[in-house]
Motif scaffolding. Structure first.
Motif, mmCIF file in Angstrom:
data_model
loop_
_atom_site.group_PDB
_atom_site.id
_atom_site.type_symbol
_atom_site.label_atom_id
_atom_site.label_comp_id
_atom_site.label_asym_id
_atom_site.label_seq_id
_atom_site.Cartn_x
_atom_site.Cartn_y
_atom_site.Cartn_z
ATOM 1 N N TYR A 128 0.956 -1.178 -0.047
ATOM 2 C CA TYR A 128 -0.091 0.261 -0.013
ATOM 3 C C TYR A 128 0.930 1.152 -0.419
ATOM 4 O O TYR A 128 0.600 1.884 -0.388
ATOM 5 C CB TYR A 128 -0.838 -0.733 1.292
ATOM 6 N N ALA A 129 2.022 1.032 0.981
ATOM 7 C CA ALA A 129 2.637 2.755 0.745
ATOM 8 C C ALA A 129 3.334 3.048 -0.285
ATOM 9 O O ALA A 129 4.163 3.861 -0.755
ATOM 10 C CB ALA A 129 3.669 2.219 1.655
ATOM 11 N N ASN A 130 3.991 1.698 -0.884
ATOM 12 C CA ASN A 130 4.345 1.879 -2.699
ATOM 13 C C ASN A 130 3.636 2.158 -3.197
ATOM 14 O O ASN A 130 3.782 1.922 -4.984
ATOM 15 C CB ASN A 130 5.555 0.054 -2.821
ATOM 16 N N GLY A 131 2.025 2.181 -3.440
ATOM 17 C CA GLY A 131 1.496 2.729 -4.499
ATOM 18 C C GLY A 131 -0.254 1.849 -4.636
ATOM 19 O O GLY A 131 -1.124 2.547 -5.348
ATOM 20 N N PHE A 132 0.301 0.532 -4.210
ATOM 21 C CA PHE A 132 -0.894 -0.744 -4.468
ATOM 22 C C PHE A 132 -2.582 -0.127 -4.032
ATOM 23 O O PHE A 132 -2.108 0.512 -2.321
ATOM 24 C CB PHE A 132 -0.695 -1.785 -4.181
ATOM 25 N N ARG A 133 -3.243 0.288 -4.627
ATOM 26 C CA ARG A 133 -4.490 0.669 -4.245
ATOM 27 C C ARG A 133 -5.788 -0.442 -4.682
ATOM 28 O O ARG A 133 -6.879 -0.918 -4.297
ATOM 29 C CB ARG A 133 -5.218 1.437 -4.570
ATOM 30 N N VAL A 134 -4.790 -0.927 -5.592
ATOM 31 C CA VAL A 134 -6.020 -2.752 -5.341
ATOM 32 C C VAL A 134 -4.972 -3.805 -5.095
ATOM 33 O O VAL A 134 -3.539 -4.529 -5.849
ATOM 34 C CB VAL A 134 -6.440 -3.256 -7.196
ATOM 35 N N ILE A 135 -5.314 -4.444 -3.800
ATOM 36 C CA ILE A 135 -4.580 -6.074 -2.919
ATOM 37 C C ILE A 135 -5.557 -7.483 -2.920
ATOM 38 O O ILE A 135 -6.329 -6.800 -2.898
ATOM 39 C CB ILE A 135 -3.393 -5.297 -2.070
ATOM 40 N N GLY A 136 -4.977 -8.361 -3.517
ATOM 41 C CA GLY A 136 -5.293 -9.321 -3.410
ATOM 42 C C GLY A 136 -4.733 -10.839 -2.680
ATOM 43 O O GLY A 136 -3.667 -10.031 -3.263
ATOM 44 N N SER A 137 -4.902 -11.680 -2.537
ATOM 45 C CA SER A 137 -4.306 -13.182 -2.090
ATOM 46 C C SER A 137 -5.206 -14.458 -2.527
ATOM 47 O O SER A 137 -6.221 -14.022 -2.893
ATOM 48 C CB SER A 137 -4.360 -12.866 -0.122
ATOM 49 N N PHE A 138 -4.024 -15.504 -2.338
ATOM 50 C CA PHE A 138 -4.624 -16.847 -2.530
ATOM 51 C C PHE A 138 -4.151 -17.760 -1.870
ATOM 52 O O PHE A 138 -2.785 -17.401 -1.491
ATOM 53 C CB PHE A 138 -5.065 -17.089 -4.258
ATOM 54 N N ASP A 139 -5.463 -18.429 -2.116
ATOM 55 C CA ASP A 139 -4.134 -20.019 -0.473
ATOM 56 C C ASP A 139 -4.446 -20.832 -1.952
ATOM 57 O O ASP A 139 -5.378 -21.407 -2.071
ATOM 58 C CB ASP A 139 -4.846 -19.958 0.227
ATOM 59 N N GLY A 140 -3.281 -21.984 -2.258
ATOM 60 C CA GLY A 140 -3.121 -22.905 -2.981
ATOM 61 C C GLY A 140 -4.202 -24.128 -2.178
ATOM 62 O O GLY A 140 -4.374 -25.312 -2.869
ATOM 63 N N LEU A 141 -4.588 -23.905 -0.706
ATOM 64 C CA LEU A 141 -5.040 -25.194 -0.025
ATOM 65 C C LEU A 141 -6.561 -24.865 -0.405
ATOM 66 O O LEU A 141 -8.199 -25.208 0.606
ATOM 67 C CB LEU A 141 -5.167 -25.386 0.860
ATOM 68 N N ASN A 142 -7.288 -23.170 -0.808
ATOM 69 C CA ASN A 142 -7.862 -22.318 -0.100
ATOM 70 C C ASN A 142 -8.312 -23.096 1.127
ATOM 71 O O ASN A 142 -10.564 -22.868 1.633
ATOM 72 C CB ASN A 142 -9.654 -23.026 -1.158
#
Length: 512
Positions: A128-142
């Motif tokens: 966020y501090a470096n500019g991202f305003r869209v951030i998401g995440s995933f997990d391989g096992l859900n």
């Protein structure tokens, strides 16, 4: 009429000839600068390439532009010898109107083992501090618990958030499972968008006809995104069917960084969506200009162009991502074992089923692939077990969706390292020690040190200072073949495969 025009008409007619029954807008999320070159150029697009095209992306009309996931940080540090954080800052400076996206991989980020919570949370803060305003995440096992805290923090900071439902085909990955996981994702993180992430390119038109409506029914007015790869030869058609069923945004890449192991091409998808009556507000001329830039880079640096793949039913058995397939090809050839390629693919499928059907994305694709290679080369299945496989079986990486084959589990526990505790322990914070050891480092460099062992960050900094570039070759399976052929009874063997370093601890020989 040209061949491609006939194909378009055929596609539209196969969808029932339904132009303009709803003229809603379909959003395009561009993947060229992230997954496009990851899939086709081994993630070797440099910052200078990105900045040269940034002004065009800034005006092209994409909803978001996907820029960084863990592998982009990894390759920048280890191979390109570029500062990935500087890439992020410069991209935002050169395209101030663009919403660039960052993707976080579970609690690993760019590592293969889980990282301490202080590193994970600080990573999100620095995105966020470096500019991202869209951030998401995933997990391989859900396993939603693995990504919930980071997504909540990103939203608290003010970012738009998206959570991924990682897709694969197996007896346990049912529509009901994805509905349950979508509900859990919303309840625990309140994400703005749900991303159906099909890294293996496994979704078919038939599957989306049940899966997409089921997910749409439970996510309310949240946006449903679709991300897939063209590994099956069905993906472009599947995308159009998914839109008809309610998908709101599609992940595409600008040709020639499209097709093959990459996403469907923006040019083709946009054209066909408009032919079906949908609104797509991207600038065709700018997309074509970016395409010309990519062609120039490819010609200058001898990089491949994406091309459609034919349907391969074996892909639905092993489900390996495109990058690992090409890696297996080249490394088996180096070892003089090209004739065993199909055997390796079948063994991969068998191992995946025995290990409770992990989704074949990082790090689990590397875990399964490495175990399959060892089974094939050693001649005795599970006689050699990497540490990561034992840790996976013991739940170090999250909750499994079903049970591991009991006979295989017995072999894993017997032949895996005796140093691994059968109960995962809490990981202590890492940043205080790093700050003490490197008091002059920025927090961004400390986070890189938390993920890249040894002197890799120092080597990157030295190369930048001296104006150097490096493209060191990755480790090959030759080392594995030689190590196993030596038939050592004791000690440790270290193998590198597709960026994963595996340590095989054979102890005192009693469990081999």
């Amino acid at each position: 009429m040209q061949v491609e025009d006939r194909q378009m008409v055929s596609t539209i007619m196969s969808l029932g000839g339904r132009p303009a029954n709803s003229r809603r807008e379909i959003k395009i999320i561009d993947t060229t600068l992230r997954d496009g070159h990851q899939s086709l150029w081994a993630t070797r697009m440099r910052t200078e390439h990105i900045l040269a095209m940034a002004d065009k992306f800034d005006k092209a009309g994409f909803l978001h532009v996907d820029l960084m996931a863990p592998i982009q940080f990894d390759v920048s540090v280890r191979y390109l010898k570029e500062d990935p954080w500087e890439r992020v800052r410069l991209a935002h400076q050169h395209a101030p109107n663009t919403k660039f996206r960052a993707l976080v991989r579970s609690r690993n980020i760019a590592s293969f083992d889980f990282l301490p919570d202080d590193v994970i949370m600080k990573w999100v803060e620095r995105l966020y501090a470096n500019g991202f305003r869209v951030i998401g995440s995933f997990d391989g096992l859900n396993d939603i618990d693995n990504i919930a805290a980071g997504l909540r923090l990103a939203k608290e900071l003010g970012a738009e958030t998206f959570g991924a439902l990682s897709f694969c085909e197996s007896p346990v990955h049912t529509d009901e499972l994805y509905v349950r996981k979508a509900k859990e994702l919303i309840e625990k993180t309140d994400v703005d968008s749900i991303m159906l992430k099909d890294a293996g390119g496994l979704l078919t038109p038939e599957r989306v006809r049940t899966l997409v409506p089921a997910i749409k029914e439970v996510i309310g007015d949240r946006q449903l995104e679709l991300h897939s790869h063209c590994l099956s030869g069905l993906t472009t058609y599947m995308y159009l069917e998914a839109v008809e069923l309610g998908v709101d945004a599609l992940h595409t890449s600008i040709a020639p960084l499209a097709n093959g192991a990459g996403q469907p091409s923006t040019q083709r998808i946009v054209r066909d969506l408009r032919a079906l009556g949908y609104q797509v507000n991207v600038d065709d001329q700018l997309v074509d200009a970016i395409s010309e830039d990519i062609h120039t880079i490819a010609k200058t640096e001898n990089k491949p162009l994406g091309a459609p793949l034919e349907y391969d039913g074996l892909h639905y058995m092993h489900q390996l991502p495109g990058g690992m397939l090409s890696n297996f090809h080249s490394q088996l050839a180096t070892a003089g074992l090209s004739h065993r390629f199909d055997e390796l693919l079948h063994e991969t499928a068998r191992v995946r089923a025995e290990l409770a059907y992990p989704i074949m994305i990082t790090p689990f694709a590397q875990f399964v692939g490495t175990q399959a290679v060892m089974n094939v080369i050693s001649g005795e299945r599970y006689s050699v077990v990497p540490n990561e496989i034992k840790k996976y079986a013991l739940g170090y990486y999250g909750k499994l969706l079903t049970d591991i084959d009991p006979d295989v589990l017995k072999l894993i526990l017997e032949n895996g390292s005796s140093d691994i505790s059968e109960t995962p322990t809490e990981i202590p914070p890492a940043l205080p020690d790093l700050q003490e050891r490197y008091p002059n480092d920025s927090i961004d460099d400390l986070l890189l040190r938390a993920m890249f062992a040894g002197t890799q960050v120092d080597e990157m900094r030295r190369a930048i200072k001296n104006g150097e570039r490096s493209e060191d070759a990755a480790g090959s399976l030759v080392s594995l073949v030689k190590s196993l052929s030596a038939k050592r009874d004791t000690g440790k063997i270290t193998v590198k495969l597709n960026g994963l370093e595996v340590c095989i601890d054979k102890g005192d020989g009693k469990n081999v």
